[in-house]
Scaffold this motif. Structure first.
Motif, PDB file in Angstrom:
ATOM      1  N   ILE A  49       0.866  -1.186   0.000  1.00 14.66           N
ATOM      2  CA  ILE A  49       0.000   0.000   0.000  1.00 14.66           C
ATOM      3  C   ILE A  49       0.899   1.230   0.000  1.00 14.66           C
ATOM      4  CG2 ILE A  49      -1.888   1.214   1.149  1.00 14.66           C
ATOM      5  CD1 ILE A  49      -2.299  -1.389   2.816  1.00 14.66           C
ATOM      6  N   MET A  50       0.587   2.194  -0.880  1.00 11.46           N
ATOM      7  CA  MET A  50       1.271   3.477  -0.888  1.00 11.46           C
ATOM      8  C   MET A  50       0.219   4.578  -0.970  1.00 11.46           C
ATOM      9  SD  MET A  50       4.599   2.713  -3.296  1.00 11.46           S
ATOM     10  CE  MET A  50       5.620   3.946  -2.484  1.00 11.46           C
ATOM     11  N   ALA A  51       0.649   5.821  -0.792  1.00 13.51           N
ATOM     12  CA  ALA A  51      -0.307   6.934  -0.763  1.00 13.51           C
ATOM     13  C   ALA A  51      -1.008   7.110  -2.101  1.00 13.51           C
ATOM     14  CB  ALA A  51       0.407   8.226  -0.372  1.00 13.51           C
ATOM     15  N   GLY A  52      -0.246   6.998  -3.201  1.00 12.92           N
ATOM     16  CA  GLY A  52      -0.812   7.294  -4.508  1.00 12.92           C
ATOM     17  C   GLY A  52      -0.793   8.784  -4.796  1.00 12.92           C
ATOM     18  N   ASP A  53      -1.271   9.147  -5.962  1.00 12.80           N
ATOM     19  CA  ASP A  53      -1.236  10.546  -6.402  1.00 12.80           C
ATOM     20  C   ASP A  53      -2.433  11.303  -5.832  1.00 12.80           C
ATOM     21  OD1 ASP A  53      -0.704  12.913  -7.651  1.00 12.80           O
ATOM     22  OD2 ASP A  53      -0.997  12.178  -9.694  1.00 12.80           O
ATOM     23  N   TRP A  54      -2.391  11.541  -4.519  1.00 12.37           N
ATOM     24  CA  TRP A  54      -3.515  12.194  -3.850  1.00 12.37           C
ATOM     25  C   TRP A  54      -3.682  13.653  -4.281  1.00 12.37           C
ATOM     26  CZ3 TRP A  54      -2.146  16.432  -0.949  1.00 12.37           C
ATOM     27  CH2 TRP A  54      -0.809  16.512  -0.546  1.00 12.37           C
ATOM     28  N   GLU A  55      -2.646  14.226  -4.909  1.00 10.19           N
ATOM     29  CA  GLU A  55      -2.715  15.630  -5.354  1.00 10.19           C
ATOM     30  C   GLU A  55      -3.322  15.773  -6.747  1.00 10.19           C
ATOM     31  OE1 GLU A  55       0.938  18.043  -3.546  1.00 10.19           O
ATOM     32  OE2 GLU A  55       1.595  16.322  -4.730  1.00 10.19           O
ATOM     33  N   ARG A  56      -3.663  14.661  -7.399  1.00 10.11           N
ATOM     34  CA  ARG A  56      -4.110  14.728  -8.798  1.00 10.11           C
ATOM     35  C   ARG A  56      -5.275  15.689  -8.981  1.00 10.11           C
ATOM     36  NH1 ARG A  56      -5.932   9.277 -11.686  1.00 10.11           N
ATOM     37  NH2 ARG A  56      -3.755   8.764 -11.217  1.00 10.11           N
TER      38      ARG A  56
END
Length: 465
Positions: A439-446
């Motif tokens: 699990i990673m954060a991912g592109d939460w700023e997209r």
């Protein structure tokens, strides 16, 4: 006769804040002639240190293709400038090295020893970024990954009220008693960020031990808001000392004298942030253990992005894992080196030698920036890249948005880093945790408002052009 600044400078006093205080002192004492000259000799500040001739450092990094050759050249360039900092005595570069700022900034994968000095810029804002592993006696990888997904929190900020883990009251009181950590924003973050992992390359990874066949949970993250706050305050204090003690030293390489009141308080603050970060990992591991109904067989951890002390030498490891057990108060001798979500996490052991200086790589590292890597994938959808690079894995992004800059191709080849670790004699692999999922954060700023505005401006310029 009134003594002036010009009089004191003629006797060897340098211009600066100390000069004004000296003028007041000698005039209050009514000094002149030989008595004044003797006072200046006893009280004038030591000459400011300039850049030194750089001491030799160990370079445990080879280039195997064009991209790596460019990276190697940049790492050499920044290390050559860095090592001219007057406090530095030794240095080493690890196989996962890559630049991390303006030329002269310590690279990721860089290790330096400073005499009686702590350089906040050389441990970075992500203080005590670290890795913890829990080996379970009997548990399925899927159950553990589901459990840690339930236990953890990725993304900006902390946990909302009612969903927080409890910080130790003793540790909170120790924060309040420290000159750096008593800052209100740091105290608030210490409570709100416990049980969070942030973003970037931080992760929760589940795999199976090649040696034991057991399921293992590995987490990677640092000290979050408390560490970032300490770094900011430390850099501010170090800058004051830089102006007072040195000339020509880069702001990134400012230091706090370790035996000063500031240095003693900062060293204590680092140790408290270390305790907080360990408790942050432990909270997530223990919660996942409870959610999965599992039994722990073993748990241990190690840190990078930290400062380690040997007498009056302060080892600054920016993305390097200590294998010298004398540097660690709570190690079983086995250290953890993750690569990427599709490769095994390595368990290593080693001893200090002339090549490693007591350290090993902390991971795979990068040959290019996130932005540059994304350009190499232009024309392909994030979904297709994700499907190709995570085939057979249970790979998850907490935000639900794929971040291709954290997929395996964004990192150096794990086999290359592992081979160089062996060839340079840095450490030995004693086990590997083969990947099941992560699990990673991912592109939460997209979908962030600022990004949408920037995209709209870019589109408008394209149409106008």
């Amino acid at each position: 006769m009134t003594v002036t600044g010009k009089d004191l400078m003629a006797l060897g006093f340098e211009q600066g804040a100390d000069l004004g205080r000296a003028i007041d002192a000698v005039n209050a004492l009514g000094l002149s002639g030989p008595a004044l000259a003797e006072w200046v000799v006893r009280n004038k500040p030591s000459p400011r240190a300039g850049l030194q001739e750089a001491p030799a450092y160990r370079f445990n990094l080879d280039a195997e293709d064009e991209a790596e050759a460019e990276n190697v050249a940049k790492v050499r360039e920044t290390m050559d400038v860095l090592m001219r900092t007057p406090t530095l005595r030794q240095g080493a570069v690890m196989p996962d090295a890559c630049p991390a700022g303006p030329v002269g900034t310590i690279p990721v994968g860089g290790v330096v020893a400073a005499k009686n000095a702590i350089h906040p810029g050389m441990h970075s804002a992500d203080i005590c970024c670290s890795v913890m592993i829990t080996e379970f006696a009997e548990a399925s990888p899927k159950d553990i990954l589901d459990a840690v997904h339930k236990a953890t929190h990725f993304g900006p900020g902390g946990r909302p009220n009612g969903q927080r883990y409890t910080m130790s009251p003793d540790l909170y009181d120790a924060f309040r008693a420290n000159a750096f950590l008593s800052d209100k924003k740091i105290l608030q973050a210490a409570q709100e960020h416990l049980g969070t992992q942030g973003d970037g390359n931080h992760f929760a990874f589940v795999g199976v031990s090649a040696a034991n066949g057991t399921t293992c949970l590995v987490t990677h993250h640092g000290s979050r808001g408390p560490g970032a706050g300490l770094y900011k305050l430390g850099m501010r204090v170090a800058e004051g000392w830089r102006k007072k003690l040195s000339v020509g030293v880069l702001k990134e390489n400012a230091w706090i004298p370790a035996d000063s009141a500031d240095g003693l308080a900062y060293w204590e603050a680092l140790q408290l942030v270390r305790k907080w970060t360990k408790s942050n990992h432990n909270a997530l591991h223990q919660a996942a253990t409870v959610f999965a109904g599992a039994k722990v067989r073993e748990r241990f951890w190690n840190e990078h992005n930290f400062v380690f002390r040997q007498g009056d030498l302060f080892w600054h490891a920016k993305g390097a894992t200590p294998i010298d057990t004398t540097l660690l108060p709570d190690t079983n001798g086995t250290q953890i080196v993750p690569m990427n979500m599709a490769e095994p996490v390595l368990l290593i052991r080693g001893a200090p030698n002339d090549a490693n200086l007591g350290f090993a790589p902390h991971g795979a590292g990068r040959n290019m920036s996130r932005t540059a890597h994304k350009r190499t994938k232009a024309g392909r959808s994030a979904e297709s890249i994700f499907a190709e690079e995570t085939e057979g894995l249970d790979a998850r992004f907490y935000s639900g948005k794929i971040d291709i800059s954290e997929l395996p191709s964004a990192y150096k080849p794990a086999a290359s880093v592992r081979d160089q670790m062996r060839r340079f004699g840095l450490a030995d692999v004693v086990d590997e945790i083969r990947p099941y999922g992560s699990i990673m954060a991912g592109d939460w700023e997209r979908d962030a408002p600022w990004r949408k505005k920037a995209q709209a401006r870019h589109a408008a310029r394209t149409i106008a052009g």
